[in-house]
Each structure stands twice: as C-alpha cells, then as structure tokens.
Design a protein around this motif. Sequence first.
Motif, PDB file in Angstrom:
ATOM      1  N   VAL A 298       8.983  27.608 -44.845  1.00 31.66           N
ATOM      2  CA  VAL A 298       8.890  27.777 -46.294  1.00 31.66           C
ATOM      3  C   VAL A 298      10.099  28.566 -46.784  1.00 31.66           C
ATOM      4  O   VAL A 298      10.359  29.672 -46.313  1.00 31.66           O
ATOM      5  CB  VAL A 298       7.602  28.521 -46.693  1.00 31.66           C
ATOM      6  CG1 VAL A 298       7.492  28.626 -48.213  1.00 31.66           C
ATOM      7  CG2 VAL A 298       6.379  27.819 -46.128  1.00 31.66           C
ATOM      8  N   TYR A 299      10.881  27.973 -47.711  1.00 31.93           N
ATOM      9  CA  TYR A 299      12.027  28.666 -48.292  1.00 31.93           C
ATOM     10  C   TYR A 299      11.920  28.650 -49.804  1.00 31.93           C
ATOM     11  O   TYR A 299      11.850  27.590 -50.407  1.00 31.93           O
ATOM     12  CB  TYR A 299      13.339  28.005 -47.857  1.00 31.93           C
ATOM     13  CG  TYR A 299      13.556  28.096 -46.363  1.00 31.93           C
ATOM     14  CD1 TYR A 299      13.962  29.289 -45.779  1.00 31.93           C
ATOM     15  CD2 TYR A 299      13.324  27.005 -45.545  1.00 31.93           C
ATOM     16  CE1 TYR A 299      14.147  29.394 -44.412  1.00 31.93           C
ATOM     17  CE2 TYR A 299      13.519  27.093 -44.174  1.00 31.93           C
ATOM     18  CZ  TYR A 299      13.924  28.290 -43.607  1.00 31.93           C
ATOM     19  OH  TYR A 299      14.107  28.386 -42.259  1.00 31.93           O
ATOM     20  N   ARG A 300      11.921  29.821 -50.406  1.00 29.74           N
ATOM     21  CA  ARG A 300      11.786  29.987 -51.855  1.00 29.74           C
ATOM     22  C   ARG A 300      10.619  29.154 -52.371  1.00 29.74           C
ATOM     23  O   ARG A 300      10.723  28.418 -53.346  1.00 29.74           O
ATOM     24  CB  ARG A 300      13.084  29.611 -52.568  1.00 29.74           C
ATOM     25  CG  ARG A 300      14.130  30.723 -52.454  1.00 29.74           C
ATOM     26  CD  ARG A 300      15.418  30.405 -53.174  1.00 29.74           C
ATOM     27  NE  ARG A 300      16.333  31.543 -53.102  1.00 29.74           N
ATOM     28  CZ  ARG A 300      17.642  31.447 -53.297  1.00 29.74           C
ATOM     29  NH1 ARG A 300      18.192  30.295 -53.577  1.00 29.74           N
ATOM     30  NH2 ARG A 300      18.394  32.512 -53.225  1.00 29.74           N
ATOM     31  N   GLY A 301       9.520  29.213 -51.646  1.00 33.39           N
ATOM     32  CA  GLY A 301       8.298  28.568 -52.089  1.00 33.39           C
ATOM     33  C   GLY A 301       8.214  27.081 -51.778  1.00 33.39           C
ATOM     34  O   GLY A 301       7.171  26.466 -51.978  1.00 33.39           O
TER      35      GLY A 301
ATOM     36  N   TYR B 208       9.123  22.895 -45.973  1.00 37.34           N
ATOM     37  CA  TYR B 208       9.921  21.897 -45.258  1.00 37.34           C
ATOM     38  C   TYR B 208       9.231  21.571 -43.955  1.00 37.34           C
ATOM     39  O   TYR B 208       8.915  22.464 -43.181  1.00 37.34           O
ATOM     40  CB  TYR B 208      11.330  22.423 -44.976  1.00 37.34           C
ATOM     41  CG  TYR B 208      12.114  22.724 -46.225  1.00 37.34           C
ATOM     42  CD1 TYR B 208      12.742  21.713 -46.934  1.00 37.34           C
ATOM     43  CD2 TYR B 208      12.203  24.025 -46.703  1.00 37.34           C
ATOM     44  CE1 TYR B 208      13.445  21.976 -48.088  1.00 37.34           C
ATOM     45  CE2 TYR B 208      12.904  24.306 -47.864  1.00 37.34           C
ATOM     46  CZ  TYR B 208      13.526  23.284 -48.549  1.00 37.34           C
ATOM     47  OH  TYR B 208      14.214  23.552 -49.693  1.00 37.34           O
TER      48      TYR B 208
END
Lengths: 112, 409
Positions: free
Chosen positions: A45-48, A51
């Motif tokens: 999870v990146y900036r919400g 992936y």
Amino acid sequence: MKLIIAFIKPFKLEQVRDSLKIAGVSGMSVNDISGFGRQGGQTEVYRGAEYEVEFVPKVRLEVIVTDELAGPTVAAIETAAHTGEIGDGKIVVVPVEDVVRIRTGERGADAI
Amino acid sequence: MDTGDAAWVLTSSALVLFMTPGLALFYGGMDRTRNVLNMLMMNFWCLLVIPILWVVVGYSLAQSGDGALLGNLDMAFLRGLGITGEDGGSGLLTVAFLGMFAVITPALISGAVADRMKFSAWAIFAPAWLLLVFVPVFKWVYGGWIGDRGALDFAGGTAIHVNAGIAALAAVLVLGRRRGWPSQGHPPHSMPLVMMGTGILWFGWFGFNAGSALAANGQAIQAFMNTFLAAAAAGLSWGFVEKFRDGHFTNLGVASGIVAGLVAITPGAGFVAGMSPIWIGLATGIICCYAVGLKNRAGYDDALDVVGVHFVGGLVGSLAIGLFADPAFFGGEFMAGSFYGGGLDLLGAQALGNAATIVYSFAVTALIMLALKATIGVRVSDDVENSGLDLAEHAEAAYSTGSASLAGH
C-alpha cells in the motif's frame, strides 16, 4: 544420479544449506527468483493505493547427488524448509544422464 | 553588511541548493527502476540551466524596480552588483540565495510529469516556465501588487509551492496519463531513497525558511523552530491517517507528511509562533493525505503527487497565515491573523494572492506545454515509455548489480 531442484522461502536458505552439508551434499547452486504458486502475490500500500505484487521472491537451489543420497537430500530440504505456512515451496527430482568435472575430465558419480 | 548575517545567508544558500538533489532522490525513489535516472536528470537539469538564466535576466526581472507586475533589466548580467560598494556584497548574496529557490521551483514539477515526458521538452519547459511563470509571480508576491495588498509569503508558499503545484496540474493535463494508469500500479522502487531524500529536504529546508529572514536574527530562529515542528506534526498526522484508514503506519506516508508539513509552514515560517506550527502541521498532514487521492477520482495522472502535496500543502499553509499570523510576537508591521485579533482582512489578502497565482500559473503553464506539444512534442513514444526513459533518453541504467557477468560489468 539425480538433479534435485528446490523452490524455498528465501529466509530458509541458511537452514537448508546447513542440513544439506550434514546430509553429505558436497555442492549446490542458488538463485534468487520470483514466482507465484498457491500463495499468490502480496499486497503493498502506497499513499492509500493498493498494489498487487504478482510475483513473490523465492530461492531456487540445485543439487546433484548420487542415487543413494537422493532420499536423504530431499528429506533434509523438506525438513529444513518447512514452516507449515502456505508458500513453503516445492522439491523436484530429475534423473541425470551424466556429469563431467571440467578440470579433470572425470565422468559420472566421480564427478559429483 | 553584518558578518553574522552574511555567514548565515551564505550557509542557507548552500542548504537550499542541497534540496534539489534531495528532491531528486525523494522523487527518484518513488519512480520505477527504468525511469529513475531520467527523474534525477530532470532535477539536475534545473541545477545546470537555471543559475545561468537567473543571473542573466531572471533575478533582475523578478526583483529590480518598482513595477507591480514585472521587474526591469537594470540588474541583468549582474549589473551593479559589486562587493566593494556600500552594501558590501549583500545584493550579490541575495541573488545567490534566491537563485537556489529559482532552481528548485521548476524542479518540483518534474514529479508530476514523471515516466513519460521527453527530456528535450523538459529541457525547454523548465527555463521557459521560470521566465514566464516563476519570475512574474515572484515579483507580484515580493515587491509587486500581491505584496502591496498585505498578503504574506515568508519563504515561498504562494510564489513557489502553490505556483509549481498548480503548474504541475496544467502540465499533466496536456501531457496525458502514463500508459496503464490507473489500472496498472506504479509502486515506488526504493523506499530507502525516498526516506533519504526526505531527510535531505528537511535539512535543507532550515536554510529555505530560516534563511529567508535574510539575517541571523530572532525571526530566523522562530522560522527554524516552525520548520522543525510543522514537519514533525504533519508526518505524524499523515502517518496516523494511513494507520487508521488503511491499516499500517507507512514510510511513504510519513515522508509525504513531512514534506507536506515543510511546504505548509514555508509561507508562515516568519509570521507564526508558539504552538501554531504544530496545528498547521497536524492539519496539513490530514488534508494532504486525503488530497493525494483526488487524482484517482478526477482522473489526472499527477505521477508523484505534486498537486496533492505542494499545491494543497502550500495553499493550506498560506491560508493558515490568515488565522495564525502573530505580529506582536515578531514586533512586526504585518496584519494579524483572525486568531490574533486581526479579523478577516489578512485571510482575504492571502486568498486573493493565491487565486491570482493559480489562474495565471495554470493558464501560462498550459500554453507553454501546448506550444511544446505542437512543435517538438512532449511525450516519448509508447516503446520508450514501455522500455524506460533511462536507456532511451540517457543511454544509462540505474542499477546493474543483478547479473554482473551478463550486464558486462
């Protein structure tokens, strides 16, 4: 002679190596690989935003052994790489026609 | 000039220069392995071309004369800026210090256009944008009509972050989406680079904000303290929003929050005091954390969230001055914020200055991008986008540690 190929969890490599040495295996090759099996990928999870990483890191190792040593080698890998969790990996045993030691020209079991 | 002031502003100038490589790492880590060098070079390009443009005409047009809209050419080619005169070189020092800001402002936009902009188009865009957008807006804010109305911008909230942030939006609307976005993910390739870049930015930002006092004085000390606190507070609040909303306390969330907090405290660094930077930081971390999600709903591909962090963070921070400005603390001549007995006048001035910047920067940036699109083109080919810009645009690869013998190393 047998070629034994194992796909294991990366953090299990040291334990597997130690067990193989104790079992009498004299050499091995190792690769870092990526793949998927029943475990599937992993979610990051990146900036919400989520992936799905389809391929997870595994280690692939190859060992060539005599027929007598094949059973103990498989057993050593199986025990050392086992966690009981999904994604522990697989062991494949393949018959080998011949082996050559390049330095001396020895053939067959002598070359292992 | 005072030797203490000179020493501090010289030091601050070097700190601000260091922010551009820091930004390059912050962005580069978020990029993919095949495009990381292109990202670094877009930033380093600004370090090469902007300093020269700045001393040739940029500084003079941005600062000299009494024009409300634009400066004149009296100080073009560093004319009249000596070290033996009465000012002892302080004019020359100001050119250097502000030149560092001129370098990083277009560099901020690179994060939005990542992965798909032709390097030749960027090479023209950056200096063109500096002259046509940065320079006039800088003059309006520092010595032009926006500043004359009492609007405050200590170190560049309106002139730099709102300006570059809205320009990033205009640029990506002309440029278009990355192939595969948003269905296909583009996760960061190296979070350690992002964290290192964040650390360098925070370190350099002490020069950016505390150096903007242009003196080694009390205002510089308070600006330093504000920079320290707002970044920490925003990193904390962004991290906790992700923890409660998404389940984990992430490195990227914390890094984004720290940068958003630094952006937000920039305009008010020399005008707010006490616990105000903590409130501004906490609010910014929460607002920006939600703002980066806007691109998915609105459908614009701001690759590394320049709009969500710099535009939104800059706007929040600039408007917050209208609430928190404390002239009594600084013994200053500026308007007070609503929470310090000032009514709504300052908030109105802040809103007007930002609105004008948003309209002008968006429109002119879009025109620059459209002109480039109609002439040399702004996008790489699909093949280049798929195989990566590092190899196609720069003939280099960022990482060759994988199979040493196969890669020829």
